[in-house]
Scaffold this motif. Structure first.
Motif, PDB file in Angstrom:
ATOM      1  N   PRO A   1       0.792  -1.228   0.000  1.00 38.42           N
ATOM      2  CA  PRO A   1       0.000   0.000   0.000  1.00 38.42           C
ATOM      3  C   PRO A   1       0.832   1.290   0.000  1.00 38.42           C
ATOM      4  O   PRO A   1       0.377   2.320  -0.493  1.00 38.42           O
ATOM      5  N   GLN A   2       2.041   1.236   0.556  1.00 39.51           N
ATOM      6  CA  GLN A   2       2.912   2.418   0.589  1.00 39.51           C
ATOM      7  C   GLN A   2       4.290   2.039   0.044  1.00 39.51           C
ATOM      8  O   GLN A   2       5.217   1.754   0.800  1.00 39.51           O
ATOM      9  N   PRO A   3       4.444   2.049  -1.280  1.00 37.65           N
ATOM     10  CA  PRO A   3       5.714   1.612  -1.885  1.00 37.65           C
ATOM     11  C   PRO A   3       6.862   2.578  -1.617  1.00 37.65           C
ATOM     12  O   PRO A   3       6.667   3.786  -1.509  1.00 37.65           O
ATOM     13  N   VAL A   4       8.058   1.986  -1.511  1.00 38.07           N
ATOM     14  CA  VAL A   4       9.279   2.788  -1.353  1.00 38.07           C
ATOM     15  C   VAL A   4      10.338   2.420  -2.382  1.00 38.07           C
ATOM     16  O   VAL A   4      11.314   3.148  -2.535  1.00 38.07           O
ATOM     17  N   ALA A   5      10.157   1.297  -3.090  1.00 36.65           N
ATOM     18  CA  ALA A   5      11.172   0.876  -4.061  1.00 36.65           C
ATOM     19  C   ALA A   5      10.535   0.057  -5.181  1.00 36.65           C
ATOM     20  O   ALA A   5       9.568  -0.664  -4.969  1.00 36.65           O
ATOM     21  N   VAL A   6      11.125   0.171  -6.373  1.00 30.47           N
ATOM     22  CA  VAL A   6      10.682  -0.575  -7.554  1.00 30.47           C
ATOM     23  C   VAL A   6      11.905  -1.181  -8.220  1.00 30.47           C
ATOM     24  O   VAL A   6      12.978  -0.571  -8.245  1.00 30.47           O
ATOM     25  N   ARG A   7      11.728  -2.372  -8.757  1.00 35.15           N
ATOM     26  CA  ARG A   7      12.776  -3.017  -9.552  1.00 35.15           C
ATOM     27  C   ARG A   7      12.168  -3.500 -10.862  1.00 35.15           C
ATOM     28  O   ARG A   7      11.022  -3.923 -10.911  1.00 35.15           O
ATOM     29  N   TYR A   8      12.979  -3.445 -11.914  1.00 31.50           N
ATOM     30  CA  TYR A   8      12.561  -3.965 -13.213  1.00 31.50           C
ATOM     31  C   TYR A   8      13.654  -4.894 -13.724  1.00 31.50           C
ATOM     32  O   TYR A   8      14.835  -4.522 -13.763  1.00 31.50           O
ATOM     33  N   GLY A   9      13.261  -6.109 -14.118  1.00 35.37           N
ATOM     34  CA  GLY A   9      14.223  -7.053 -14.685  1.00 35.37           C
ATOM     35  C   GLY A   9      15.295  -7.469 -13.702  1.00 35.37           C
ATOM     36  O   GLY A   9      16.398  -7.823 -14.112  1.00 35.37           O
ATOM     37  N   TRP A  10      14.994  -7.441 -12.433  1.00 35.47           N
ATOM     38  CA  TRP A  10      15.987  -7.678 -11.381  1.00 35.47           C
ATOM     39  C   TRP A  10      15.997  -9.161 -11.027  1.00 35.47           C
ATOM     40  O   TRP A  10      15.459  -9.591 -10.011  1.00 35.47           O
ATOM     41  N   ALA A  11      16.617  -9.971 -11.897  1.00 37.98           N
ATOM     42  CA  ALA A  11      16.679 -11.423 -11.715  1.00 37.98           C
ATOM     43  C   ALA A  11      17.864 -11.960 -12.508  1.00 37.98           C
ATOM     44  O   ALA A  11      18.429 -11.262 -13.353  1.00 37.98           O
ATOM     45  N   ASN A  12      18.233 -13.204 -12.227  1.00 35.35           N
ATOM     46  CA  ASN A  12      19.336 -13.815 -12.969  1.00 35.35           C
ATOM     47  C   ASN A  12      18.993 -13.963 -14.445  1.00 35.35           C
ATOM     48  O   ASN A  12      19.834 -13.767 -15.308  1.00 35.35           O
ATOM     49  N   VAL A  13      17.760 -14.342 -14.722  1.00 37.48           N
ATOM     50  CA  VAL A  13      17.280 -14.448 -16.102  1.00 37.48           C
ATOM     51  C   VAL A  13      15.985 -13.635 -16.170  1.00 37.48           C
ATOM     52  O   VAL A  13      14.893 -14.163 -16.035  1.00 37.48           O
ATOM     53  N   PRO A  14      16.108 -12.323 -16.352  1.00 34.54           N
ATOM     54  CA  PRO A  14      14.920 -11.478 -16.284  1.00 34.54           C
ATOM     55  C   PRO A  14      13.997 -11.630 -17.487  1.00 34.54           C
ATOM     56  O   PRO A  14      14.438 -11.901 -18.590  1.00 34.54           O
ATOM     57  N   GLU A  15      12.704 -11.487 -17.196  1.00 35.74           N
ATOM     58  CA  GLU A  15      11.698 -11.450 -18.249  1.00 35.74           C
ATOM     59  C   GLU A  15      11.008 -10.104 -18.152  1.00 35.74           C
ATOM     60  O   GLU A  15      10.482  -9.756 -17.104  1.00 35.74           O
ATOM     61  N   GLY A  16      11.029  -9.365 -19.208  1.00 36.50           N
ATOM     62  CA  GLY A  16      10.377  -8.068 -19.216  1.00 36.50           C
ATOM     63  C   GLY A  16      10.017  -7.679 -20.623  1.00 36.50           C
ATOM     64  O   GLY A  16      10.543  -8.243 -21.591  1.00 36.50           O
ATOM     65  N   ASN A  17       9.133  -6.716 -20.726  1.00 38.98           N
ATOM     66  CA  ASN A  17       8.705  -6.292 -22.058  1.00 38.98           C
ATOM     67  C   ASN A  17       8.631  -4.764 -22.169  1.00 38.98           C
ATOM     68  O   ASN A  17       7.744  -4.229 -22.810  1.00 38.98           O
ATOM     69  N   LEU A  18       9.611  -4.089 -21.567  1.00 34.93           N
ATOM     70  CA  LEU A  18       9.681  -2.636 -21.640  1.00 34.93           C
ATOM     71  C   LEU A  18      10.676  -2.239 -22.729  1.00 34.93           C
ATOM     72  O   LEU A  18      11.853  -2.603 -22.676  1.00 34.93           O
ATOM     73  N   PHE A  19      10.184  -1.512 -23.730  1.00 39.49           N
ATOM     74  CA  PHE A  19      11.002  -1.076 -24.855  1.00 39.49           C
ATOM     75  C   PHE A  19      10.807   0.418 -25.081  1.00 39.49           C
ATOM     76  O   PHE A  19       9.743   0.958 -24.779  1.00 39.49           O
ATOM     77  N   ASN A  20      11.819   1.071 -25.628  1.00 39.94           N
ATOM     78  CA  ASN A  20      11.685   2.495 -25.939  1.00 39.94           C
ATOM     79  C   ASN A  20      11.097   2.672 -27.343  1.00 39.94           C
ATOM     80  O   ASN A  20      10.771   1.693 -28.031  1.00 39.94           O
ATOM     81  N   ALA A  21      10.988   3.916 -27.785  1.00 36.01           N
ATOM     82  CA  ALA A  21      10.384   4.216 -29.085  1.00 36.01           C
ATOM     83  C   ALA A  21      11.189   3.644 -30.247  1.00 36.01           C
ATOM     84  O   ALA A  21      10.652   3.423 -31.330  1.00 36.01           O
ATOM     85  N   ALA A  22      12.478   3.381 -30.047  1.00 35.00           N
ATOM     86  CA  ALA A  22      13.321   2.798 -31.088  1.00 35.00           C
ATOM     87  C   ALA A  22      13.342   1.267 -31.012  1.00 35.00           C
ATOM     88  O   ALA A  22      14.173   0.621 -31.639  1.00 35.00           O
ATOM     89  N   SER A  23      12.448   0.695 -30.201  1.00 30.39           N
ATOM     90  CA  SER A  23      12.323  -0.761 -30.011  1.00 30.39           C
ATOM     91  C   SER A  23      13.524  -1.394 -29.323  1.00 30.39           C
ATOM     92  O   SER A  23      13.785  -2.588 -29.482  1.00 30.39           O
TER      93      SER A  23
END
Length: 66
Positions: A33-55
């Motif tokens: 309910p009260q976040p203080v931290a965020v991580r993205y792709g923070w793993a040994n073999v990360p899975e994510g789908n965040l891309f910029n405008a240039a792909s």
């Protein structure tokens, strides 16, 4: 969006939902309910789908110092 986790003051990370609103990524979880931290792709073999405008994929990142 996949690959995000979020933590509160207890520093316990939980899977999180993320969406893009305008130019901002909004990350949330009912378990934090009260976040203080965020991580993205923070793993040994990360899975994510965040891309910029240039792909180009986003690099893993964290907002906490620990």
């Amino acid at each position: 969006m996949t690959g995000f986790t979020i933590a509160g003051a207890d520093k316990v990370f939980h899977p999180a939902a993320a969406e893009i609103k305008d130019d901002t990524i909004v990350v949330s979880s009912p378990a934090v309910p009260q976040p203080v931290a965020v991580r993205y792709g923070w793993a040994n073999v990360p899975e994510g789908n965040l891309f910029n405008a240039a792909s180009l994929p986003a690099s893993p990142f964290c907002t906490d110092a620990d």
